[in-house]
Design an enzyme around this catalytic site. Structure first.
Site, PDB file in Angstrom:
ATOM      1  N   ASP A   2       8.589  -6.153 -12.507  1.00  0.00           N
ATOM      2  CA  ASP A   2       7.989  -5.165 -11.618  1.00  0.00           C
ATOM      3  C   ASP A   2       7.882  -3.822 -12.340  1.00  0.00           C
ATOM      4  O   ASP A   2       8.896  -3.259 -12.756  1.00  0.00           O
ATOM      5  CB  ASP A   2       8.842  -5.025 -10.348  1.00  0.00           C
ATOM      6  N   HIS A   7       3.636   7.638  -6.806  1.00  0.00           N
ATOM      7  CA  HIS A   7       4.824   7.003  -6.222  1.00  0.00           C
ATOM      8  C   HIS A   7       6.081   7.472  -6.957  1.00  0.00           C
ATOM      9  O   HIS A   7       7.070   7.846  -6.325  1.00  0.00           O
ATOM     10  CB  HIS A   7       4.686   5.482  -6.314  1.00  0.00           C
ATOM     11  N   GLU A  57       6.475  -2.363  -0.034  1.00  0.00           N
ATOM     12  CA  GLU A  57       5.859  -1.699  -1.178  1.00  0.00           C
ATOM     13  C   GLU A  57       4.505  -2.347  -1.417  1.00  0.00           C
ATOM     14  O   GLU A  57       4.406  -3.545  -1.674  1.00  0.00           O
ATOM     15  CB  GLU A  57       6.740  -1.803  -2.430  1.00  0.00           C
ATOM     16  N   GLU A  61       1.684  -3.332  -3.531  1.00  0.00           N
ATOM     17  CA  GLU A  61       1.478  -3.521  -4.972  1.00  0.00           C
ATOM     18  C   GLU A  61       0.382  -4.552  -5.194  1.00  0.00           C
ATOM     19  O   GLU A  61      -0.031  -5.260  -4.271  1.00  0.00           O
ATOM     20  CB  GLU A  61       2.759  -4.054  -5.644  1.00  0.00           C
ATOM     21  N   ASP A  84       6.486  -5.872  -2.288  1.00  0.00           N
ATOM     22  CA  ASP A  84       7.830  -5.925  -2.868  1.00  0.00           C
ATOM     23  C   ASP A  84       8.806  -5.232  -1.922  1.00  0.00           C
ATOM     24  O   ASP A  84       9.168  -4.084  -2.099  1.00  0.00           O
ATOM     25  CB  ASP A  84       7.808  -5.240  -4.245  1.00  0.00           C
ATOM     26  N   ARG A 129      16.097   0.579   0.998  1.00  0.00           N
ATOM     27  CA  ARG A 129      16.269   1.880   0.333  1.00  0.00           C
ATOM     28  C   ARG A 129      17.716   2.357   0.293  1.00  0.00           C
ATOM     29  O   ARG A 129      18.120   3.046  -0.647  1.00  0.00           O
ATOM     30  CB  ARG A 129      15.418   2.942   1.037  1.00  0.00           C
ATOM     31  N   GLN A 179      19.432   0.537  -2.381  1.00  0.00           N
ATOM     32  CA  GLN A 179      18.893   1.016  -3.653  1.00  0.00           C
ATOM     33  C   GLN A 179      19.550   2.333  -4.078  1.00  0.00           C
ATOM     34  O   GLN A 179      19.935   2.512  -5.232  1.00  0.00           O
ATOM     35  CB  GLN A 179      17.375   1.208  -3.503  1.00  0.00           C
ATOM     36  N   LYS A 235      16.112  -5.220  -3.986  1.00  0.00           N
ATOM     37  CA  LYS A 235      14.736  -5.643  -4.267  1.00  0.00           C
ATOM     38  C   LYS A 235      14.582  -7.156  -4.405  1.00  0.00           C
ATOM     39  O   LYS A 235      13.462  -7.628  -4.507  1.00  0.00           O
ATOM     40  CB  LYS A 235      14.287  -5.029  -5.604  1.00  0.00           C
ATOM     41  N   THR A 251       9.895 -11.126  -1.898  1.00  0.00           N
ATOM     42  CA  THR A 251       8.651 -10.526  -2.400  1.00  0.00           C
ATOM     43  C   THR A 251       7.543 -11.440  -1.898  1.00  0.00           C
ATOM     44  O   THR A 251       7.662 -12.656  -2.017  1.00  0.00           O
ATOM     45  CB  THR A 251       8.647 -10.490  -3.943  1.00  0.00           C
ATOM     46  N   GLU A 279       7.728   7.114   1.494  1.00  0.00           N
ATOM     47  CA  GLU A 279       6.815   8.204   1.141  1.00  0.00           C
ATOM     48  C   GLU A 279       6.007   8.656   2.354  1.00  0.00           C
ATOM     49  O   GLU A 279       5.826   9.850   2.576  1.00  0.00           O
ATOM     50  CB  GLU A 279       5.843   7.748   0.054  1.00  0.00           C
TER      51      GLU A 279
HETATM   52 CA    CA Z   1       8.372  -2.545  -6.528  1.00  0.00          CA
END
Ligand code: CA
Length: 438
Positions: free
Chosen positions: A138, A145, A210, A212, A244, A248, A251, A264, A268, A384
């Site tokens: 990844d 971002h 996420e 992506e 993904d 948080r 993380q 993570k 996915t 975000e």
């Molecule tokens: Ca990611």
């Protein structure tokens, strides 16, 4: 290098009527690959190509007299339980099959009855992962971002010095990648609040998506043989949507010094369809780097990458809550952006990944990283969009979200359009968050 050819001609129409409807993601100019079988059946999964609301069953095409030579070889390879063998054949085989299918499916083609017998309605199928994914990497290619997230973790130093020199990535987890429709339980992990001294094991309180894209490696490289940037795209089979999912709070506690781990690797989700680079030719854009920024080191620079390294893939994130679903509502679209805002291109990702001699293999998956644009509504993650929880997202149902709640479903969509070309799409990538197992 792929070029415009007869398969991109915007005047081409198909005798598969649904492929000509303006809102279809799968006109004859697209022809993406996936793996499917009839829903609830014990049929083997096998490769197929989307056309309108139908799927071309590749083993049937391969066994017919409709294709020959390299196209037949590609159809046979694509007819297996995953697309890895087709991916390994390389661009000329993929292109030969695309051309053969385009000629068989276009208006006025001979053998329509025979080709028609090789079609399966999309409504009747279920999908599997399109490839056996040996390794998943990844990246972190959106500077918007990286800056937005960096501000939240390191307000005074959002963008680390290496970002504008090196395409940042970490090795992800392939085992938990699922195809659209995946549901997963809210993960548990260690969380330490700022006001406490001891972490606790708890279901995550900040489950995020996420937005992506996933880049599937076609031909690999031998260990020790880097892929020069001039060859990089020859090693790319195509692109899918990728969500993904990220926890948080896990993380924030675990990510230093080695990067994300359990925050993570629990799920996915990717879309069932892989759009080939050949289908994307009309939507390429120059790769540009602001003059104030460091220019890419020579191994990450090429004339071709500068001329057409970027791709204008429009992207959307939708959110559907349990309440909205019960009321028969559609998903609310809460973010919209384009892949062309990325700081590093696909070719730079492939070349950088292999510059140390690391071997990529057919079916390996490279995530672009969250694709945020410069605007506040162009952010590809809730952390975000909500400015770290300060600005909830308001939904049409009257509900609001800072992070995802149990039962929420997230849908990613992607498409390409520009004047003079036929709009092509990526289909949808759905995933649903289930309550934690306690
Ligand atoms: Ca990611």
């Amino acid at each position: 290098m792929r070029e415009l050819n007869e398969t991109h001609n915007p005047t081409l129409a198909s005798w598969v009527v649904s492929a000509n409807q303006g809102d279809t993601d799968f006109p004859i100019q697209n022809l993406p690959f996936g793996v499917f079988r009839r829903k609830g059946s014990s049929e083997p999964f096998r490769g197929g190509v989307a056309i309108g609301d139908q799927i071309v069953d590749l083993p049937r095409i391969a066994a017919s007299c409709l294709v020959s030579d390299q196209a037949k070889q590609a159809a046979e390879a694509g007819g297996m339980k995953n697309l890895n063998a087709l991916m390994a054949l390389g661009p000329s085989a993929w292109s030969a099959l695309r051309l053969a299918l385009s000629r068989l499916l276009r208006d006025g083609a001979a053998g329509q009855a025979l080709v028609g017998s090789c079609l399966v309605p999309m409504n009747d199928v279920e999908y599997d992962l399109p490839a056996h994914i040996g390794d998943y990497t990844d990246f972190y290619t959106s500077v918007h971002h990286a800056t937005n997230i960096g501000k939240q973790f390191r307000p005074n130093n959002p963008l680390l010095q290496n970002y504008k020199w090196v395409p940042i990535a970490y090795h992800g987890r392939a085992s938990s990648i699922g195809v659209s429709g995946q549901s997963f339980r809210r993960p548990l992990g260690q969380v330490k609040d700022a006001e406490t001294t001891t972490p606790v094991l708890t279901p995550t309180r900040s489950l995020d998506f996420e937005l992506e894209l996933g880049i599937f490696v076609g031909m690999g490289n031998r260990p020790g043989d880097p892929i020069p940037i001039t060859d990089a795209e020859e090693h790319v089979f195509g692109i899918c949507l990728l969500n993904d999912w990220s926890a948080r709070d896990l993380q924030g506690w675990e990510y230093q010094p080695l990067g994300p781990f359990l925050s993570k690797n629990f799920a996915t989700t990717i879309s069932p369809w892989i759009v080939t680079l050949e289908a994307l030719v009309p939507f390429r854009l120059p790769f540009t780097r602001e003059t104030a920024d460091p220019q890419p080191l020579p191994y990450l620079d090429s004339t071709l990458n500068r001329a057409s390294g970027a791709i204008d893939i429009r992207l959307q994130v939708g959110l559907l809550t349990v309440g909205m679903q019960a009321a028969g509502a559609h998903a609310d679209y809460i973010a919209e952006t384009s892949y062309h805002h990325a700081y590093w291109t696909m070719a730079q990702m492939v070349t950088h990944h292999s510059v140390n001699g690391c071997d990529l293999r057919p079916g390996d998956l490279l995530g672009t990283g969250t694709l945020s644009g410069p605007g506040t509504n162009q952010a590809g993650a809730l952390i975000e969009l909500t400015a770290g929880g300060k600005r909830p997202v308001h939904l049409s149902s009257g509900e609001k979200r800072i992070f995802l709640e149990d039962g929420d479903s997230v849908v990613l969509r992607g498409w390409c359009e520009r004047p003079g070309a036929t709009r092509i799409g990526f289909g949808e990538c759905w995933g649903t968050l289930l309550p934690a197992r306690l």
